[in-house]
Design a protein around this motif. Sequence first.
Motif, short mmCIF file in Angstrom:
data_model
loop_
_atom_site.label_atom_id
_atom_site.label_comp_id
_atom_site.label_asym_id
_atom_site.label_seq_id
_atom_site.Cartn_x
_atom_site.Cartn_y
_atom_site.Cartn_z
N VAL A 313 0.83 -1.20 0.00
CA VAL A 313 0.00 0.00 0.00
C VAL A 313 0.87 1.26 0.00
O VAL A 313 0.49 2.28 -0.60
N TYR A 317 0.70 4.19 -2.80
CA TYR A 317 0.47 5.57 -2.38
C TYR A 317 1.53 6.52 -2.95
O TYR A 317 1.22 7.58 -3.50
N PHE A 446 -7.91 0.29 0.53
CA PHE A 446 -7.19 1.43 -0.04
C PHE A 446 -7.82 1.90 -1.35
O PHE A 446 -8.12 3.09 -1.52
N TRP A 455 -5.90 10.45 -1.53
CA TRP A 455 -4.81 9.49 -1.39
C TRP A 455 -4.38 9.33 0.06
O TRP A 455 -4.15 8.21 0.52
N ALA A 458 -7.08 7.38 1.87
CA ALA A 458 -7.04 5.97 1.48
C ALA A 458 -5.87 5.25 2.14
O ALA A 458 -5.99 4.11 2.61
N TYR A 459 -4.73 5.95 2.21
CA TYR A 459 -3.55 5.37 2.85
C TYR A 459 -3.82 5.13 4.34
O TYR A 459 -3.44 4.09 4.90
N GLY A 462 -6.01 2.05 4.70
CA GLY A 462 -5.24 0.83 4.43
C GLY A 462 -4.34 0.46 5.59
O GLY A 462 -4.28 -0.71 6.00
#
Length: 502
Positions: A313, A317, A446, A455, A458-459, A462
Amino acid sequence: MAESAARAGKGSGPGAAAAGSGVPDPRRWKALAVCLVAGFMTLLDVSIVNVALPSIREGLDTPESDLQWVLSGYALAFGLFLIPAGRLGDARGRRAVFMVGLALFTLASAACGAARSSLWLVIARLVQGVAGGLVSPQISALIQQMFPGRERGRAFGMFGTVVGVSTAVGPLLGGLLIQVAGTAEGWRWVFYVNLPIGAVCLLLARRLLPDTPSAAPVRARDLDPVGVLLLGAGVLALLLPFVQTQQWPGNGRWLLLPLAAALLAAFAGWESRCGGRATQPVLNLSLFRLRSYGLGCLLGLLYFAGFTSIFFVTTLYLQSGRHYTALQAGFALTPFALGSALAAGIGGRLVGRFGRPLVVVGLTMVAAGIALTAFAVHLVPGAGAGWAMAAPLLLAGLGSGLVIAPNQTLTLSEVPVATAGSAGGALQTGQRVGSALGIAAVGSVFLAQVGPDGWATAYDHGLLVSVAFVLAGLIVALADVGTTRRGRKRTQEYVDAGRAEA
């Protein structure tokens, strides 16, 4: 910790101690170096290819479905052969199986580098995965065989360094090779770099690795072909839905999980009946009655689900969200590799003194490091994110070094040397299942959160899943520590009561 490996030098071949002398072979550290280099190659090829995918797509005009199989095909074949290869090494000789696997891996690497079509490359990667699965369980079994007592912890510490560094340094090394050789043909050198290393390792393995004292000629039917088939089909059905998450949309793929459960249950039933027959089971299920082994395998599965998914991940990213090059993304992950390399050797030396509490400390550090990495990305959300996450990733890497090697040492500590190959294969199979599970779970969360400006969010999501897996492993480790302490307390109370009666 079991000391049965102290008598492992009874083999008559190179690298073995004199029969019955009980003296460890003086060349065992050189033999270990050969094992570790070979292990580094096979584990590196799990991660190094990730950054080469754009170059492969350009060079071979490869469709997305084939690119996915370049990655997942290796992981699948690797995972499928770990337990059968461990059993084969126990039965026929670990040095022989190690050398066959290493020769096949080297040839398959040459075939990968010379590929002229995506189908050619996928088939070569499958063969490479089979070869890696042949080599890997022999390494842990040879460590059990060659090293007694506290030396075994040190040896597993070095192996833990290899596991951690190979996973983390793959993107960096792949990025460097592609940078030097060019994007059009640079991907080929990701595979060609294995050729000289594999050739040298083969020559040294013949001279330095010991024979297996318990090895003897066996017939094919004595290797439990029914058990191998049931286990292979079960592991395949279990792994496929996770490694093909992006290529098989919809929920139909999850129907393979009940099939996997049924096949693995049939495997367990078959193996439990093998004890009454002439056939030796491919995996002795009584090993899981050892608390150190059963809990260690579960902890390894959960930790690798969280540990491996961090690299997946983070690379996504940085490269897709922050437009880092493959080389820059690799450099950003280097602190984790350095921390893991530093702490793994220390962990191997300390595990004999502190036991499972050392793993608890490591898991706590990893969870804290991952959480702080997510926080750092919010503090520095732009192009400087790679610098901001360096210190938290270093902390997580230091913790990882106190988890992988000590857990492997503790998990195999009570396993008889005669079954060390199949036991080590089962432990590593759990790690591969955990890796596939973690990447699928973290990747799905993610990708579901990614948007034009999402982003960092999402990171965050995750990494939250990664932390959850690590914390689940921490709960297992704490349960083991608590059970051990209660057992010691009861033993001491029994001893005290006996003294009082006397």
